[in-house]
Design a protein around this motif. Structure first.
Motif, PDB file in Angstrom:
ATOM      1  N   ALA A  57     -37.040 -23.480 -81.685  1.00 44.52           N
ATOM      2  CA  ALA A  57     -38.311 -23.960 -81.388  1.00 44.52           C
ATOM      3  C   ALA A  57     -38.099 -25.131 -80.331  1.00 44.52           C
ATOM      4  CB  ALA A  57     -38.853 -24.614 -82.276  1.00 44.52           C
TER       5      ALA A  57
ATOM      6  N   ASP B  61     -40.822 -27.088 -90.341  1.00 49.14           N
ATOM      7  CA  ASP B  61     -39.715 -26.202 -89.831  1.00 49.14           C
ATOM      8  C   ASP B  61     -38.625 -26.938 -89.493  1.00 49.14           C
ATOM      9  OD1 ASP B  61     -38.629 -23.696 -88.871  1.00 49.14           O
ATOM     10  OD2 ASP B  61     -40.079 -23.540 -87.224  1.00 49.14           O
TER      11      ASP B  61
ATOM     12  N   GLY C  96     -43.487 -23.337 -90.949  1.00 46.08           N
ATOM     13  CA  GLY C  96     -43.285 -23.172 -89.413  1.00 46.08           C
ATOM     14  C   GLY C  96     -42.834 -21.824 -89.343  1.00 46.08           C
TER      15      GLY C  96
ATOM     16  N   TYR D 202     -46.424 -31.906 -87.867  1.00 49.03           N
ATOM     17  CA  TYR D 202     -45.358 -30.989 -87.755  1.00 49.03           C
ATOM     18  C   TYR D 202     -44.186 -31.254 -87.956  1.00 49.03           C
ATOM     19  CZ  TYR D 202     -42.270 -27.578 -85.455  1.00 49.03           C
ATOM     20  OH  TYR D 202     -41.135 -26.807 -85.321  1.00 49.03           O
TER      21      TYR D 202
ATOM     22  N   GLY E 106     -46.184 -19.757 -82.542  1.00 52.56           N
ATOM     23  CA  GLY E 106     -45.806 -19.411 -83.998  1.00 52.56           C
ATOM     24  C   GLY E 106     -47.030 -18.439 -84.631  1.00 52.56           C
TER      25      GLY E 106
ATOM     26  N   GLU F  68     -44.332 -24.007 -81.739  1.00 52.39           N
ATOM     27  CA  GLU F  68     -44.988 -23.339 -83.032  1.00 52.39           C
ATOM     28  C   GLU F  68     -46.520 -23.443 -82.589  1.00 52.39           C
ATOM     29  OE1 GLU F  68     -43.312 -22.923 -86.108  1.00 52.39           O
ATOM     30  OE2 GLU F  68     -45.479 -21.908 -86.351  1.00 52.39           O
TER      31      GLU F  68
END
Lengths: 403, 403
Positions: A378, A337, A372, A227, A217, A213
């Motif tokens: 990811a 995310d 995200g 995160y 991202g 990310e």
DNA sequence: CTATTAATAAATCAAGTTTATTTATTTATT
DNA sequence: AATAAATAAATAAACTTGATTTATTAATAG
């Protein structure tokens, strides 16, 4: 060159700095600027980096000779000689990333700009070392065979993203404890070393996702953020000072272990109250097929009867956790995310924002909550980015001392 | 020289590194090594820093000329030329530190080795700007007047430790909201600038205490740890990568805002359940004199009927908080200090350790719990250490990029 | 007296900076 | 439309800074 070509890997130094350290630092700085902000002309980069145009020119020409940056189209229309923006050469560096998950493993071949060039997939009921590393060995061979000779020489490493203390999972994944314990004894670098000479980097899976990310991202350019990656089990990562922070013991951002409290005041962990496996369990209890959760592309719209309450509960827990997290480090934002469809992510973030408004924020600077942008991939992308990061980009948390 | 002499203050740079950056870095590194590990000979430092003996020799001689390090007694008894250990010159740098607390303010004059040379004290029912800054102005003048001319020229700054968003305290301290709000509008640097040319550093009070512990405390040399300072209100600090981390917005380690849960499942903050003001309130309810809490030297032995249960509750909350903290960053340790007698600290730490043993540590590396070593004075000492740190020591979190 | 180690001076090397030059444009002028 | 002036980018050459290498001197144990 920064690393790969001369086989110069990561050294842990304690101490002083000399001129070659300076050069390495400035090289990484310029590459990181291109990575983060996109193509830029030498003069522009010099201005932003506070270096002389000449220094930047010398470094860029060397990077160009090495094939890791390339010239873009001259920009005309302004008075004076047109500027030539430099950009990362997508074909300049390649890297493998393996994600070991609850139900499947992914192997990605990433280029220097973060594009997934190739990807292989393996499903299982639960991961076992032999199968996973077999998959990695044949996968690496297969993907490498598809590359031309120059590209093969530019492979810079294998990143492996796996959960922390995977072997403790046996009860959660329904694996025989005895077999599963073999994960514990594993020396991953040694195993991979038996079939590949590439440097190996083992990372926590959610931290890997966080790195993906951060590098690739679309999230706004926060300096510090926490995160969340919500997969079968929720995990987390931490970005400090513009760089993913893995922690001295490699276990920073273990946000799945944040404490929560149940309705009866009993202590629980976030992993028990904000993970997809909860939703999965409810589907099983309802006699539904859980494969709908993991389809490609993902579509949960048939499941809203179960998904909606799950989002609500998860959001509530995330809102509370977000504030505790920001008591430790004054993160500007919390990015969320996961391995779920985009509309679920959107809804989840919105709900967290709403719950956050009702929390006690005395003494805190409340973080922004935002989405995200990468999703399921990811983790394997982040795994692959580890070798690239370590060898070419700037770690602003390490200073010059541990390059 | 690193900073003070040429009036070169902290610049925020974004970018590249040049030779003078290298020199500054290495100078700070050597000073930090002396600060942390005590006197050492040049050759020894060269070995540890990974620099050449010549480089270290040149830097040390310059620091010696500047009077901030000095030669120790030659060490004989080994074969060869005796080595001359170099050490920080206590008289090489001085700094003021002001702590603004709930019931009192302290002004300390610190030397380069962390010794409190002089200290002034001011008591109040609650702090008001005019009184506090009046105290600071006369105090600084008075303490400076006692120094000789050379020492006065070596004053490197004023550090001010105050709680985050002090103005929100009015209800807690019983001050009229309107008056107290004036703290909010304050530009502290500007006010101090009216009576002193010294650079001013404003820090969170608990973070200041953390810095004192880190620089001058006897705690084992952990690379990363969280720090609690329990005063009228509990606060915290954070050490990352061997350096106190203040946070991008200056509010890292706001551990008083960690979420806790009450017996009925209601959400509370640590500040409401693990602060000395709770104990104070119970004493008031029992009709006892609270001055016993704040005596010099502190002795709470008469109060054990109230203190013991307070320790128990506080320890329980700290144990839970410690684990949430370690989910965010994988701290090696959690250090606990406060404005209480040593035996209280000892008991508290022991209890936290005991409670921790019963907590859910899945996914975590449980931290060591240990005692801080400075006590009440930590905040003003830490305040004073800020200017010293910023101008002479190495910030391992900032890299070369923001020196 | 000799081996050994510490400290430092002199020469060398690496990398960034300054200054000057070249090159490719746009803009103004004829 | 042709041409000159202004401007900006890129880079070469000379210079500066600071670390390293090599050599020398000093002090001591044995």
């Amino acid at each position: 060159m920064v690393g790969i070509m001369d086989g110069e890997h990561v050294r842990e130094r304690i101490g002083g700095v000399n001129q070659s350290g300076v050069r390495d630092y400035n090289e990484r700085l310029l590459l990181s600027m291109l990575q983060r902000n996109g193509p830029a002309a030498g003069g522009d980069m010099a201005r932003r980096a506070g270096l002389s145009p000449q220094t930047v020119s010398v470094i860029l020409r060397k990077l160009e000779r090495d094939g890791i940056v390339k010239r873009g189209e001259p920009v005309r229309g302004k008075v004076g000689k047109p500027s030539i923006p430099m950009e990362l050469n997508p074909d300049g560096v390649f890297s493998f990333g393996l994600k070991v998950g609850r139900r499947s493993a992914d192997l990605s071949l990433l280029d220097f700009t973060g594009q997934v060039r190739k990807q292989l997939h393996l499903s299982y009921t639960y991961p076992m070392p032999q199968e996973v590393f077999g998959f990695l060995e044949t996968g690496v061979a297969q993907l490498a065979a598809d590359l031309d000779e120059d590209a093969r020489a530019r492979l810079c490493g294998i990143g492996i993203a796996a959960p922390f203390e995977l072997w403790k999972w046996h009860d959660l994944v329904g694996a025989p404890e005895q077999d599963f314990l073999s994960w514990r004894e594993l020396d991953i670098a040694q195993i991979v070393g038996q079939f590949s000479d590439l440097p190996v980097f083992v990372v926590n899976d959610a931290t890997a996702a966080c790195r993906a990310e951060h590098l690739f991202g679309k999230t706004k350019d926060y300096r510090d953020y926490a995160y969340f990656f919500i997969g079968s089990f929720i995990g987390g990562g931490v970005v400090l000072n513009g760089t993913v922070y893995e922690g001295n013991q490699g276990n920073a951002g273990a946000l799945g272990s944040m404490r929560s409290t149940g309705p009866l005041g009993e202590s629980r962990q976030l992993i028990d109250v904000a993970s997809i496996h909860l939703l999965e369990r409810r589907l099983v209890e309802a006699g539904l097929d859980t494969d709908m959760l993991w389809g490609h592309p993902q579509d949960w719209s048939q499941l809203s009867r179960y998904v909606d309450p799950w989002i609500g509960e998860t959001a509530q827990e995330l809102a509370k956790a977000a504030l505790s997290i920001c008591s430790v480090i004054d993160f500007e934002a919390v990015v969320i995310d996961g391995a779920f469809p985009e509309n679920v992510r959107e809804e989840l973030v919105e709900r967290v924002q709403r719950y956050l408004a009702n929390q006690d924020v005395r003494g805190l600077i409340p973080p922004e909550i935002c989405e995200g942008s990468i999703g399921e991939n990811a983790r394997s992308m982040g795994a692959a980015s580890s070798p690239i990061f370590t060898q070419f980009l700037l770690n602003t948390n390490a200073g010059l001392s541990s390059i």
